[in-house]
Design a protein around this motif. Structure first.
Motif, short mmCIF file in Angstrom:
data_model
loop_
_atom_site.label_atom_id
_atom_site.label_comp_id
_atom_site.label_asym_id
_atom_site.label_seq_id
_atom_site.Cartn_x
_atom_site.Cartn_y
_atom_site.Cartn_z
N TYR A 163 2.22 -5.56 -10.90
CA TYR A 163 1.61 -4.55 -10.36
C TYR A 163 2.26 -3.08 -11.02
O TYR A 163 1.68 -2.29 -11.32
CB TYR A 163 2.27 -4.54 -8.98
N LYS A 166 0.45 -2.47 -14.51
CA LYS A 166 -0.79 -1.73 -14.08
C LYS A 166 -0.45 -0.19 -14.04
O LYS A 166 -1.17 0.63 -14.20
CB LYS A 166 -1.47 -2.38 -12.83
N SER A 182 -3.43 5.97 -1.09
CA SER A 182 -3.95 4.73 -0.37
C SER A 182 -5.53 5.34 -0.10
O SER A 182 -5.68 6.39 0.28
CB SER A 182 -3.48 3.92 0.36
N ASP A 230 -5.34 -0.80 2.03
CA ASP A 230 -4.64 -0.81 0.51
C ASP A 230 -3.21 0.05 0.67
O ASP A 230 -3.03 0.33 -0.13
CB ASP A 230 -5.50 -0.27 -0.45
N HIS A 308 2.22 -6.04 -2.82
CA HIS A 308 1.84 -5.87 -4.39
C HIS A 308 0.83 -6.86 -5.01
O HIS A 308 0.04 -6.60 -5.79
CB HIS A 308 2.93 -5.49 -5.22
N ASN A 309 1.21 -8.13 -4.61
CA ASN A 309 0.33 -9.30 -5.28
C ASN A 309 -0.64 -9.69 -4.43
O ASN A 309 -1.27 -10.80 -4.54
CB ASN A 309 1.29 -10.18 -5.39
N THR A 312 -6.46 -9.69 -2.70
CA THR A 312 -7.73 -8.78 -2.77
C THR A 312 -7.33 -7.42 -3.44
O THR A 312 -8.38 -6.67 -3.51
CB THR A 312 -8.44 -8.40 -1.23
N GLY A 313 -6.28 -7.30 -3.83
CA GLY A 313 -5.87 -6.14 -4.37
C GLY A 313 -4.57 -5.55 -4.01
O GLY A 313 -4.15 -5.96 -2.93
N PRO A 314 -3.78 -5.02 -4.81
CA PRO A 314 -2.39 -4.35 -4.61
C PRO A 314 -2.67 -3.63 -2.96
O PRO A 314 -3.35 -2.73 -2.92
CB PRO A 314 -2.06 -3.72 -5.46
N ARG A 686 -14.67 0.11 -0.21
CA ARG A 686 -16.09 0.14 -1.18
C ARG A 686 -16.49 1.38 -1.68
O ARG A 686 -17.06 1.69 -2.41
CB ARG A 686 -16.95 -0.77 -0.57
#
Length: 785
Positions: A163, A166, A182, A230, A308-309, A312-314, A686
């Motif tokens: 994380y 990135k 977010s 998120d 964070h892991n 489906t995404g952080p 999305r």
């Protein structure tokens, strides 16, 4: 090896402190001094430093150390533990107490370390106990010795390095190390989010949800309520105030006399119930021990790593923090230099004192260093100072900028947090609801978000005409919403709803057949979710309890002074959120039933009467008890006294804390609604462009004349990709049949439009077909660019 004072290093540290006090406590050096407060561990050596003015009359000060002789069983409700006791001298420099101690055992993720406190002795033998307000770990609460905790070694073993790799790359591309916002948020109250009410159990829920997503397994309704976010915002997790009689979790069995003696400590697992905003400021670097399964602060790190892991995404984690006030209990823990008079919630914090200001900023930095991505500043309009010369009170905007400028470091990456401010200035002026723009801080600092007007406490979507009366605020959201936290359900709005008197408000009974159904439908409403999460600008936030169709109220068992008044103020909860079905359930309201309340009608009658009497007698408990005993017919519970009223308040809060746990309401959760909410959030993720303000051709309108139904309709276009969406929703009122293409949408080539997401029971597939919209129903159509 016994702990010993390292005199050489202690003297070196004293000279370091003296150097930074050469011109008194200045703003320039206060930050450096604050960074060295608390207990800092390197190997088996700990450096202790506490600032506590007003000790000049004490002849000597020592540090007391308590070293457990065996592993503590933290989840054991009650235990006796043998510890070695050591008392070592400390050095004073001005108002600072310091010592460097070798041979000390520090706690980590696997063990408890030594406990410590300071004791000052006067010439007459009287003593004063001094506790560390900057401690990393307070396993047994704010009135017990703190734990020596090696936070650096714990953080070195973190498991979310990808994380931060990135994040570092993102910062390099942007030339800015501010965490970006977010797309959406989930607000969670840790203490009631699971049956155990701990960070460990909450982390386990997210881990299991992530595991199912990674394996492609179906999600249960409660797992769907945790997914497709998120960002997660935790309500305050700092230590809160404690009941002076019931919340003593550390007790000495015998007097402390002999150094190096073996002593016995009576320990109780902390079980404080509180919604999180009743904070003493003291200990705000630590974590409320009542929400720790193991007593180990690394439970927070474990949750951060899992988020964070997330497969489906952080998922970012945001902390809600409180510095607009400190509870009056803080006066028994901190020196008076920390405070600047009283306010409506307790005490003003003295932000004009250079070191107090620096300490608060340091507390925040230490919390961020766990890997926290953002901060929500509760009631920032209450962070004020008094200008004696002008005899005026001002919001400390410079301090708010200093909070935003804090730089943390986690995973080897330096960053500044995403900032969210709850700010409704000119609160508390009488016209604040009309006058507040909810944009002052965003205008000053540019980067932060603020809570928007429709997510603020004083909104009532359970009443008739709400969606036309708030139209002006919705129009503002279209223009300014990109810097707002939006939505409609949170810890404040939901609670304010249940505090309203259903006799005095115009309840929208089209939302449900009972008051409970009305309230649940108002704060978990499909058409509103579609509007906020699927169409309007801003960062939409959902509240876990609302998603889970779970009651929510003000909960705390932490004081005796105002306990009855607070419980009385929640009287209407019994009307809004409890039906005879729940009251008959043997699992609920055990303490109130043991007190003698045998029926819901009896509880409601008493609660409503108590509320009125508390107001009428100006909170005179003796007179209130006398008047309660004079009613004819008498209440189910008789012979009221001040003591019994406090017993009622305690029983109410304990029962409501249990009642407000989503796990106990899983059977009443609507799977179709959970699935719909989940799909709308996926749609938002999305389409993150929806967070932006309206473009030149975007609009939101309602059908006129209203004629008994508030039908919202709107259009948005992504100017980059060309994607278009339209929304139709019945926000309140009677069912109506509508045809989307008959509204003034810029719809061309209707065959290219398809249904993107719709509320349960809507079956429309084509944009040119008529559909029937009942209250709380709606649909979004989309056309790709």
């Amino acid at each position: 090896m016994n702990p010993t004072l390292n005199q050489k290093k202690t003297e070196e540290f004293r000279l370091f402190i003296r150097k930074h006090l050469a011109e008194g406590i200045s703003y320039t050096y206060a930050k450096i001094l604050a960074e060295h407060l608390g207990a800092h561990v390197v190997g088996s050596t700990a450096t202790f430093c506490v600032w506590y003015p007003g000790l000049n009359d004490y002849e000597s000060i020592s540090i007391e150390l308590f070293q457990p002789l065996s592993e503590l069983i933290y989840d054991k409700p009650d235990q006796h533990c043998n510890m070695n006791y050591f008392r070592l001298p400390v050095i004073r420099e001005d108002d600072f107490i310091m010592a460097v101690v070798d041979g000390i055992t520090a706690g980590n993720e696997n063990r408890f370390g030594a406990f410590y406190r300071f004791i000052a002795t006067a010439g007459d033998g009287s003593k004063k106990i001094i506790l560390d307000p900057m401690a990393w770990s307070l396993p047994y609460g704010i009135f017990a010795p703190a734990e020596v905790y090696d936070v650096k070694s714990v953080l070195q073993n973190r498991k979310d390095h990808p994380y931060y790799v990135k994040l570092d790359n993102l910062f390099r591309d942007k030339s800015d190390n501010r965490i970006p916002p977010s797309t959406n948020l989930l607000e969670i109250h840790t203490g009631t989010s699971t049956m155990e009410g701990t960070l460990q159990e909450l982390a386990h829920r997210f881990k299991q949800t992530g595991s199912n997503l990674a394996k492609g397994l179906p999600l249960t309704p409660d797992q769907k309520n945790l997914a497709a976010f998120d960002g997660v915002e935790l309500m305050p997790i700092e230590p809160v105030i404690q009941h002076p009689d019931q919340h003593r979790f550390w007790s000495l069995i015998q007097d402390l006399k002999e150094n190096t003696a073996e002593i016995t400590i009576h320990l109780r697992k902390p079980n404080v119930t509180n919604w999180g905003y009743d904070v003493p400021l003291f200990g705000s670097s630590a974590i409320n021990p009542s929400i720790l399964s193991t007593g180990r602060p690394h439970e927070l790190l474990n949750l951060i790593e899992i988020l964070h892991n997330f497969p489906t995404g952080p998922v970012k984690i945001i902390l809600d923090v409180v510095f607009g006030h400190a509870d009056k209990q803080a006066e028994s823990l901190l020196p008076p230099e920390f405070f600047a008079g009283e306010n409506m919630y307790g005490l003003n914090i003295n932000f004009k004192h250079p070191l107090v200001r620096a300490i608060v900023l340091e507390m925040l930095r230490r919390k961020l260093n766990w890997g926290i991505d953002g901060l929500r500043i509760d009631a920032s309009h209450d962070i004020t100072y008094y200008d004696a010369e002008a005899d005026t009170v001002h919001i400390d905007d410079e301090f708010l900028r200093e909070i935003s400028a804090i730089e943390a470091e986690s995973g080897g990456v330096k960053y500044r947090p995403w900032m969210i401010f709850e700010d409704a200035r000119p609160w508390p002026r009488d016209d604040w609801e009309l006058a507040s723009t909810y944009r002052d801080i965003s205008f000053q600092q540019k980067h932060p978000h603020q809570w928007g007007p429709l997510i603020f406490a004083y909104n009532n979507p359970y009443t008739y005409t709400y969606w036309v009366s708030k139209w002006w605020r919705l129009k503002e959201q279209c223009v300014f919403g990109n810097k707002w936290i939006t939505g409609y359900a949170n810890h404040d709005t939901f609670r304010r709803g249940t505090e309203s008197d259903p006799i005095k408000v115009n309840v929208n009974h089209l939302l449900g057949n009972s008051l409970k159904m009305v309230m649940e439908s108002a704060y978990n409403n499909p058409s509103t979710t579609l509007l906020m999460n699927g169409f309007l600008p801003g960062v939409p936030m959902d509240f876990m309890h609302a998603l889970a169709s779970t009651p929510w109220t003000f909960i705390r068992n932490t004081d005796r002074e105002f306990a009855v008044k607070i419980a009385a103020n929640e009287a209407h909860f019994a009307e809004w959120q409890i039906t005879s079905i729940e009251f008959r359930n043997s699992r609920f309201f055990k303490k109130l039933k043991n007190l003698g309340f045998n029926s819901l009608a009896g509880l409601r009658r008493f609660a409503r009467t108590l509320k009125y009497l508390i107001e009428a007698t100006d909170f005179n408990l003796d007179l209130t008890a006398t008047l309660l005993n004079s009613f004819d017919p008498p209440f189910e519970v008789k012979s009221w006294s001040t003591g019994k009223l406090n017993e009622y308040a305690s029983s109410w809060m304990e029962d409501m804390n249990e009642y407000c746990k989503p796990d106990l309401h899983a059977d009443s959760m609507e799977p179709r609604k959970s699935t719909f909410n989940y799909k709308v959030r996926q749609f938002r993720l999305r389409n993150p462009w929806l967070n932006n303000n309206f473009g030149p051709n975007d609009f939101l309108k309602y059908r006129e004349p209203v004629e008994g139904s508030v039908i919202y309709y709107g259009y948005r276009k992504n100017e980059v990709t060309g994607k278009e969406i339209i929304i139709l929703a019945n926000m309140e009122g009677q069912p109506r049949q509508v045809t989307p293409t008959k509204f003034d949408f810029p719809v061309r080539n209707s065959e290219k439009w398809s249904a993107a997401v719709s509320t349960p029971s809507i079956r429309a597939l084509k944009i040119d077909q008529p559909l029937r919209l009942s209250i709380s129903q709606g649909i979004i159509f989309e056309k790709e660019g």
